[in-house]
Structure formats: structure tokens, C-alpha cells
Design a protein around this motif. Sequence first.
Motif, short mmCIF file in Angstrom:
data_model
loop_
_atom_site.label_atom_id
_atom_site.label_comp_id
_atom_site.label_asym_id
_atom_site.label_seq_id
_atom_site.Cartn_x
_atom_site.Cartn_y
_atom_site.Cartn_z
N ALA A 480 -17.78 9.75 13.77
CA ALA A 480 -19.35 9.48 13.09
C ALA A 480 -20.18 10.82 12.73
N GLY A 481 -20.84 10.41 12.00
CA GLY A 481 -21.49 11.81 11.25
C GLY A 481 -21.23 12.09 9.94
N SER A 482 -19.93 12.29 9.59
CA SER A 482 -19.60 12.93 8.12
C SER A 482 -18.08 12.40 7.90
N TYR A 483 -17.85 12.55 6.58
CA TYR A 483 -16.36 12.50 5.88
C TYR A 483 -15.37 13.34 6.53
N GLU A 484 -16.10 14.76 6.97
CA GLU A 484 -15.02 15.73 7.54
C GLU A 484 -14.59 15.11 8.90
N ASN A 485 -15.47 14.66 9.79
CA ASN A 485 -15.09 14.16 10.93
C ASN A 485 -14.18 12.81 10.84
N TYR A 486 -14.41 11.99 9.85
CA TYR A 486 -13.63 10.88 9.69
C TYR A 486 -12.33 11.43 9.37
N ARG A 487 -11.97 12.45 8.60
CA ARG A 487 -10.66 13.07 8.24
C ARG A 487 -9.76 13.63 9.73
N LYS A 488 -10.71 14.19 10.31
CA LYS A 488 -10.27 15.06 11.53
C LYS A 488 -9.63 13.68 12.44
N ALA A 489 -10.71 12.54 12.61
CA ALA A 489 -10.29 11.63 13.42
C ALA A 489 -8.78 11.05 13.12
N VAL A 490 -8.64 10.93 11.77
CA VAL A 490 -7.52 10.23 11.13
C VAL A 490 -6.10 10.95 11.57
N SER A 497 -5.26 5.88 6.79
CA SER A 497 -6.51 5.74 6.02
C SER A 497 -5.95 5.09 4.70
N HIS A 498 -6.82 4.06 4.49
CA HIS A 498 -6.58 3.24 3.37
C HIS A 498 -7.79 3.52 2.31
N PRO A 499 -7.18 4.16 1.20
CA PRO A 499 -7.90 4.69 0.00
C PRO A 499 -8.27 3.36 -1.03
N VAL A 500 -9.50 3.32 -1.41
CA VAL A 500 -9.86 2.50 -2.53
C VAL A 500 -10.72 2.97 -3.37
N ASN A 501 -10.36 3.17 -4.71
CA ASN A 501 -11.19 3.63 -5.78
C ASN A 501 -11.72 2.76 -6.62
N ASN A 502 -13.06 2.93 -7.11
CA ASN A 502 -13.58 1.95 -7.98
C ASN A 502 -13.77 0.70 -7.25
N LEU A 503 -14.33 0.43 -6.06
CA LEU A 503 -14.62 -0.70 -5.45
C LEU A 503 -15.83 -1.45 -6.08
N ALA A 504 -15.58 -2.62 -6.54
CA ALA A 504 -16.63 -3.35 -7.23
C ALA A 504 -17.64 -4.04 -6.09
N GLU A 505 -18.84 -4.31 -6.59
CA GLU A 505 -19.87 -4.79 -5.54
C GLU A 505 -19.54 -6.00 -5.03
N LYS A 527 -24.67 6.57 1.33
CA LYS A 527 -24.24 7.67 0.42
C LYS A 527 -23.11 8.36 0.48
N ALA A 528 -22.50 8.94 -0.24
CA ALA A 528 -21.28 9.76 -0.10
C ALA A 528 -21.25 10.60 1.13
N GLY A 529 -19.96 10.25 2.04
CA GLY A 529 -20.18 11.37 3.14
C GLY A 529 -20.60 10.57 4.56
N LYS A 530 -21.05 9.38 4.23
CA LYS A 530 -21.43 8.65 5.54
C LYS A 530 -20.28 7.80 5.94
N VAL A 531 -20.28 7.57 7.20
CA VAL A 531 -19.26 6.73 8.11
C VAL A 531 -19.96 5.78 8.82
N SER A 532 -19.24 4.54 8.56
CA SER A 532 -19.81 3.48 9.24
C SER A 532 -19.54 3.18 10.87
N ASN A 533 -20.26 2.35 11.43
CA ASN A 533 -19.94 1.89 12.81
C ASN A 533 -18.85 0.94 12.62
N ILE A 534 -18.50 0.12 13.79
CA ILE A 534 -17.44 -0.77 13.50
C ILE A 534 -17.86 -1.93 12.91
N ILE A 535 -17.12 -2.35 11.96
CA ILE A 535 -17.51 -3.52 11.04
C ILE A 535 -16.56 -4.74 11.32
#
Length: 697
Positions: A480-490, A497-505, A527-535
Motif C-alpha cells: 500500500a501507498g507507493s510503487y516502491e512498497n509494491y516492489r518491496k512486497a514482491v 509481478s506481471h508487467p503490461v506495457n501500453n494497456l489500452a482502455e 496516477k503513476a505510483g498508485k497501488v490498488s486494493n484487492i480487485i
Amino acid sequence: MAVLEKLRVKFGMAVSIIIALGLLSFIIDPNEVISAFQGMSSKYDVGEINGKSVSYNNFQEDVQKFTTINEFMTGNTAHSAEQQMQIRNAAWQDLIYKYLFVEKAREAGLNVGSAEMLDLTTGDMISPLIAQNPAFMDNNGNFSKENLVNLVNNLDSDQTGNLRLYWNYLQSSIFNQEIFSKYNSLFTQSSVLSPMMLRRTIAENNNTTDVEFVMVPFGYQRDSSITVSDSEIKNYYNSHKKFYKQNASRDIEYVVFEVKPSAKDISAENEKVAALWDEFATADNMKSFLMKNSDRPYDERYYKAGELKTVSADVDDFVWKGDAPVSEVIAKGNDFYVARVMDTKMIPDSVYVRHILLTGDDAQHKADSLKDVLSKGGSFSNLAALYSDDQNSAADGEKGNIGWMTQNYMIPGFESVLTAEKGKPFVLKTQYGTHVVEVSKSTLPVLKKKVAILYKETIASKETFNIEYAKANQFATAAAGSYENYRKAVDTLGVYSHPVNNLAEGTDRLGAIENAREVTRWAFENKAGKVSNIISVDNNYFFIATVRGVHKEGYAKVQEVASAIRENLYYEKLAAKKSAEVAEKINGLTDLQAVADKLGTTVSSQSGVAFSSMNSQGLDPKFIGAASVAPENTVCGPVAGSIGIYVFKVTGRDTGSFYTEDDAKTRSSQMNSYLSQMIVPVMMDDADVKDNRARFF
């Protein structure tokens, strides 16, 4: 109401009625252009067409209109997800024509007047959309002006308003088709293949070149003496900016926790199936039993040896190699099967069927009478021509003939024809009415078996569900909170962690997981850097996603494309440098072998090189272009290609005659057809149409 019912019967007997028929689906496929014109208008708008905002509520009104039309045409109020998408596409197409295409056509001085519309709908120049419409055909399958007039006269008496809605839909479709035909003529009639162009096209496709050449490859080692500055990159970007236009997209990463049945869940399901064995083996009403206890409904189908392998090879082996009437519990991964042979018969694979369709209150009485006449030797085709409400079935030129039917190709309700006695007429009823049916021919009967299958798929238990949710929650809390926290959790929790570039709407699928639209929506709302809750997706996958990058609609930033531009400029400079070096080394040489020796390479040759096929024999397009116009028997070059520097000599040319004037004209016609298909998409691009439906549906 009688008119409505008659229309539905006619539509029901048609093989397929597509809602987009009157909207010229052959002109523009919305699935192919949606991604090209997505954009950002108001947050609550479905899109923007020619400067006009399309609100969600207004679009839904159009969708409801087309839904009603579809229900009226088919008599079916249930719509699958795919059908709903088709209806929304039809509604969107209609708006494209209404707000964009028709206005552009009128700006060009085109229109369809009221007198012309009258002629196309009820006059002497009836549109094919009416003339070929099953609703207006007589019993012989021909267009009936009387049926058309009957519908128009009943518009005001229809209390539901659906008849008028359908008639308005037809008129709108006819108007759109006619005005498009006129607009398209502006292109096709002005696209003239002049005699000079015709001769050149034929020559380019018939002339071939024989050439000898040497090639100095660029190689893979970087040339450190070549540098590309930031200012050069910026200048290139500014002069080629149109190539960097982009749709809105996102770069994301996500982890996903899948809820899979545990070993304990699988064992428990096995025990449940085993407990049902005795009841399954003795059930009298198998359809009711399976409806209550199985994930697979009862199937009246008869199977040949080998056909059940698509279900389970073990089930097929039991049915055709086993001796017992009921199998033991068969396990296959998380799935469990029990098979019971219900019947064994000699049945043909296919039968040739003919019928007489009767509707109305006295249909049963007529059917019985006609069956008696046929049993005494009456002519089936003559009676079908006189009495059948289905005049379209005339396979092999005889009225009443439906043709060959199989278990896979069968009119619902006709299943009994496969076991019917050949040459003996009988009566059956379907959703279309009452039928007098006769099987006139059949293939040789083969041994088949009817098999009931008790099938259960193991579903993860609540305990297993909670375990996976707890894992997802642990990750979400740590990330939670940031992309940095996300990478640390990984790294800490050891997940991928699955990367996806140029994800269309509009993306609805992530990896192998479908229905992931909620993940996409979250990415576009943050926005960039945000982390979601469980979807949660399908209550079976738990996603936690993060946004790495945001690409807005418009033009890519120079920083985003700088690396690609740098590579392009590097190879341009490398080609110029290598070309100058080669030119200096071979200066004054007039013999290709001497050139090869000087450059430390060998002479190659290629015959039949054609300029019309720029990928000819896998050669460099720049080299092919240079060779096609070079003088014969003269060393030419150097020419900088895509992979190296060429020096060459044309040794001969040949002119064939395999590409004819007809070929050139056919090609021109194909190009005109392509231009026709691009009229609306180009208009949409020029008008900057924004399609935001993916945000809502």
C-alpha cells in the motif's frame, strides 16, 4: 398483433438476422476502429462525435431503441454478453452516421430527398433492405408489395409502438445506405486508371532485373565514433511528430492470487460423487437427476465410438470397452465423472428431411389431413408448394426439402428425424409451428449409444477461498501507498509481478484471465505510483495492481520515444559513414569482382528481381529500387540499404506478359473497394471522434 406475429415467424425461420444489417456492417467494422479513436472527453460522456458530446444517458436511450428492435425482430428478450455488445455497436454506428457521416455528405452537396425516400420505401425503386427482407416476402419467397403496404397501414393500430419503431429503423437504414452510395461514388467515379498509369502498372509487374552485387553489412558492433545528441533527437521528433500520435494507455504491473481447489477440496468432492453413485445408477428420471446433481445436463445425443473422447478418454473407453452398465467414479484432475449407458441403437449419421410448415388455429387438423394424403401416395413437393408456410426450403429444386440433417446440424425440435422410419410421414411441433415431416434418404445406420454423464467440477471451498484472500490481503497491506512498497512486497513475499506495457482502455483480458476490465478501469482512474486494493475478478482471482506509467492521448513525449529515435539516427549516420568509406575504397574500379576483392567480400547474383514486389527474394527494398532503374552492365553504387552497403551491376532485364490489363484493372477495383471501407474511419479520425464506451461497458 397479427402483423407482429407474422413478422416474428418469418424472422424466426430465417437462418440469421443481424441487427446491423441496415447499418451497412460491410462498410465499417466497429471492432477494428474502436481502439484507434479512443479518447478523453467529459468523464461522464460515452464519447464525442464531430464536436458533439454523447452522454451516457443519451447513448443508453439509443441502446434501448436497438434492443427493442432486436427483440421485435427475433421475439427473444434474452441477450448474451456478445449480443449486448453487438447492439451497443449498432447504436454507436447509428450515431456516427447521424452526427458525422450524414453531415459531411451534406457539406459535399449530397442528400436523399423525401420523394427519393418514398420511391425507395413504397415506390418503384424499392430498396434491397425491403425487397430482400423476409417480413415482406410471399409464400413463394418473392417480395410482396401487399405485405409491405399491410405493415405501413398497421403502424397506427399497433399499441406497443414497436411496429413504427421498426419501420423508422428501416427508413433510417435505407437513407444511410443511399447517401453512402452517393458519397462513395464521388471516390469510385473519380478514381480513374489512365492509359499511362495502366501501362506503367503492367510494366512494373512484368519487368524483372538480373543483377550481380556485393554487400558490406553494417554488423552488430557499435561504432563509438557515431554520436547522437539530444538536440538532434528533439529536431527529429519535431519534424516527424505525426508518427508519434498515440491513444491513451497505461504501463502497469500486477500480482494475482488464484483460488484453486485444495487437495482437501478435491477429496471431499470425490466422496460426494461416490455417494451419488447408487442413485445415479438406478435413476428413472435421468434428466431431473442430472439437473439437480450434475454440472453437465442430460443429453439425448447418441454417440459413436471415439466421440466421447472430447469429454474424457476414460469415459469413452468405458462406454465402448466396458461390460458394466455404469462406470466407477472417473477422476480427471479436479473433475469427476460417472457414465451410464442408457440406450444402444443403429442410427444413421445423417438423414435427408423434407417438411410442410403449418401455422394457425387449424394447423394440427391440416397436418393430419396432409399426412393421410401423403401416406396414400400424394406428391410431397406439390403439397408443400400449396400449403407450406415455409416456401424458402427447396433444396435440390423441390419445395419442402430442408436437406441433410445431423445431430450437429439440426432444427430444434426435429431430433426425432434421426430415428424416424424412412418414407413414412409423421407430425411434430416446434417453436415455428406444426410440421408434416418425412425422411426420404439416410446414410447407413451405425452403432451408437446414448450416455448419461454425472459430472462434477471441484469448486474451492470457503476455507480455501479465505486462505488465498488472506495472501492477497497480506500483499496489499505491504504494498500500500507507493510503487516502491509494491516492489518491496514482491521481493519480500516471493510473488511474481506481471508487467503490461501500453494497456489500452478497453482491455478485458490480462494474460489468460478474462473479465479483467475492473483492473483496467482502476489503472485509468489512478496516477503513476498508485497501488490498488484487492480487485476481485470472477470471485476466483485477486489482483493487486500498480501504475508505472501514464500515456495520455495525443502525442508521445519526446522522452518516451527518445531511445527509438536515437537508434534510427544512429543507423542513418552509420549508413552515411559506411557508404562514404566504400565509395572511397572503390573509386575508379569498373569491375565488380575487383570491387569485391577490394572490400574483402564476394560477388552474389539474383535473377528475376521485380520492383512490383519490394520484398522480392528477401532483398533490401532500397537496393531493389536502385537496381530497377540502373543502366545495364555498369557498376553502380554504393547504395545504403537497411542492413548494409550495396555495389551492383545489372546484367540483364526481361519483360514478361503474365500480368495483364485485366489484372491491373482488378487491382484498381480492389483499391477502390479498400478506399470505400476507409471513408468512415478516415472521417472519424479527421473529426477526432472519441469512443469512451470501454469506461462504462
